[in-house]
Design a protein around this motif. Structure first.
Motif, mmCIF file in Angstrom:
data_model
loop_
_atom_site.group_PDB
_atom_site.id
_atom_site.type_symbol
_atom_site.label_atom_id
_atom_site.label_comp_id
_atom_site.label_asym_id
_atom_site.label_seq_id
_atom_site.Cartn_x
_atom_site.Cartn_y
_atom_site.Cartn_z
ATOM 1 N N THR A 1 34.057 43.815 46.984
ATOM 2 C CA THR A 1 34.979 43.109 46.108
ATOM 3 C C THR A 1 35.739 44.090 45.215
ATOM 4 O O THR A 1 36.961 43.978 45.045
ATOM 5 C CB THR A 1 34.230 42.090 45.232
ATOM 6 N N THR A 2 35.027 45.048 44.657
ATOM 7 C CA THR A 2 35.657 46.010 43.755
ATOM 8 C C THR A 2 36.700 46.864 44.474
ATOM 9 O O THR A 2 37.837 47.004 44.004
ATOM 10 C CB THR A 2 34.595 46.933 43.114
ATOM 11 N N ILE A 3 36.332 47.420 45.622
ATOM 12 C CA ILE A 3 37.282 48.259 46.353
ATOM 13 C C ILE A 3 38.475 47.433 46.825
ATOM 14 O O ILE A 3 39.624 47.893 46.791
ATOM 15 C CB ILE A 3 36.600 48.954 47.548
ATOM 16 N N SER A 4 38.206 46.197 47.228
ATOM 17 C CA SER A 4 39.306 45.323 47.646
ATOM 18 C C SER A 4 40.272 45.058 46.492
ATOM 19 O O SER A 4 41.497 45.118 46.654
ATOM 20 C CB SER A 4 38.752 44.004 48.170
ATOM 21 N N LEU A 5 39.725 44.759 45.322
ATOM 22 C CA LEU A 5 40.564 44.462 44.164
ATOM 23 C C LEU A 5 41.417 45.657 43.740
ATOM 24 O O LEU A 5 42.569 45.495 43.329
ATOM 25 C CB LEU A 5 39.693 44.006 42.994
#
Length: 382
Positions: free
Chosen positions: A303-307
């Motif tokens: 989720t973090t890398i995607s965001l």
């Protein structure tokens, strides 16, 4: 890094994470020519795949929004403007901020301002030819921006002309029309121009807007069939996954050993390669949409890398790596020193991308839902 959003689809976040890490991995090759051969070969292959995954995800998600707006009983030009407002609040702030930073970095390194910056301001830096050496990663953003405009405006015009016609069909036929039009531009290129090798193909076809506006619309086509035949697709999602992975491996790994190259099969590479690549990615998406992940650490990571992927994409190459190599030249690094430099580069890139997302990108994006701004602009949520 606590920036997760519970409403996100973890499978698509996995796809975005893999895509941006493939792009980062690919551009890492610029650090030095002394990576192990297998690593450098993988780096050469990964960049194209990463960007194409982004195009399909973008089309699949944007297509959902366009489809939803299109079917509203009171659909009007207001909906088109609201759609564009939201997209531009999502994309413009980061882009123009980092365009300005890129100009400063270029001036600091070369002692002069880059040529034709106005083209980058208007997103036409790669309209009919490859972009200049400055801010090279921005080519894909120009493709995306024109895609946001082209389809919605054609759809709006058709609905104004034929208000009683089936809007589902309009969505499908406009998508197919765009796919055909920009396949024909590649056919035209094949019969009027030549490319001698994969580098020329990359610069003259893959990164040029008038040959790539179909890229996002493969995602639109997937959205149409996904919405219409959701159950049928999910019953066969593993089969589609297998087909997609086979196509992905064939085009990115087995193609060259089998003699399918720009030099030997220019027609395939110019006209068909990118379309088949997109279809392969489309086959993988349904499996990802229904994907579940139990690991909280895994969810947090993806989720973090995607965001932060948009910030990471804009920062990693022409700002961070360019600056890092200017301050600490790396061409002759080998072995442990090379890997330490590589991990330092990756760490700096992810950290700065996270900070940019948290303190600039997200706050600016959130403004698009500000009641005061929407009221001032005359828009309202539907």
């Amino acid at each position: 890094m606590n920036i997760a959003n519970k409403k996100r689809n973890i499978g698509l976040d996995v796809a975005r994470t893999i895509a941006i890490l493939l792009v980062l991995f690919s551009h890492t090759l610029w650090i030095s020519d002394h990576y192990p051969k297998v690593v450098s070969s993988a780096m050469k292959l990964s960049g194209t795949a990463g960007v194409e995954v982004f195009f399909i995800i973008s089309g699949f998600l944007i297509g959902k929004i366009v489809w939803r707006e299109l079917l509203l009983p009171d659909y009007s030009f207001k909906n088109v403007k609201y759609f564009l407002l939201r997209r531009w609040f999502r994309t413009f702030p980061n882009y123009y901020l980092l365009l300005f930073v890129n100009v400063l970095v270029w001036y600091f390194i070369y002692g002069e301002f880059p040529e034709k910056v106005y083209k980058y301001v208007l997103y036409i830096q790669n309209f009919a030819d490859t972009s200049l050496p400055f801010y090279r990663v921005s080519w894909s953003l120009a493709v995306e921006q024109f895609s946001y405009i082209l389809g919605p405006f054609i759809l709006y015009a058709l609905i104004r002309l034929f208000p009683k016609k089936n809007r589902d069909k309009f969505f499908l036929w406009v998508t197919i029309f765009i796919l055909l039009c920009f396949t024909l531009t590649k056919v035209y290129f094949y019969y009027t121009k030549e490319v001698a090798n994969i580098y020329e193909w990359n610069e003259s076809i893959r990164k040029v807007l008038i040959y790539r506006l179909d890229a996002v619309y493969w995602g639109f086509l997937l959205r149409y069939f996904y919405n219409k035949y959701t159950d049928w697709i999910h019953r066969r999602e593993k089969l589609l996954l297998g087909i997609g992975l086979f196509g992905f491996i064939f085009l990115n790994i087995l193609r060259v050993p089998l003699g399918i190259t720009v030099e030997q099969t220019p027609g395939f590479m110019i006209i068909f390669y990118l379309a088949i690549h997109s279809i392969g990615i489309c086959c993988i998406i349904p499996y990802l949409v229904s994907m579940k992940m139990k690991s909280k650490i895994g969810v947090q990571f993806f989720t973090t890398i995607s965001l932060i992927s948009y910030s990471l994409y804009l920062l990693h190459y022409t700002i961070i790596l360019h600056s890092l190599k200017t301050i600490f030249p790396s061409e002759e690094l080998r072995g442990v020193s090379l890997w330490l430099y590589t991990f330092l580069y990756w760490g700096i890139t992810i950290l700065l991308s996270y900070l940019l997302y948290k303190y600039f990108e997200r706050p600016l994006t959130n403004l698009r839902d500000s009641p005061r701004l929407l009221k001032f602009l005359g828009y309202s949520k539907n």
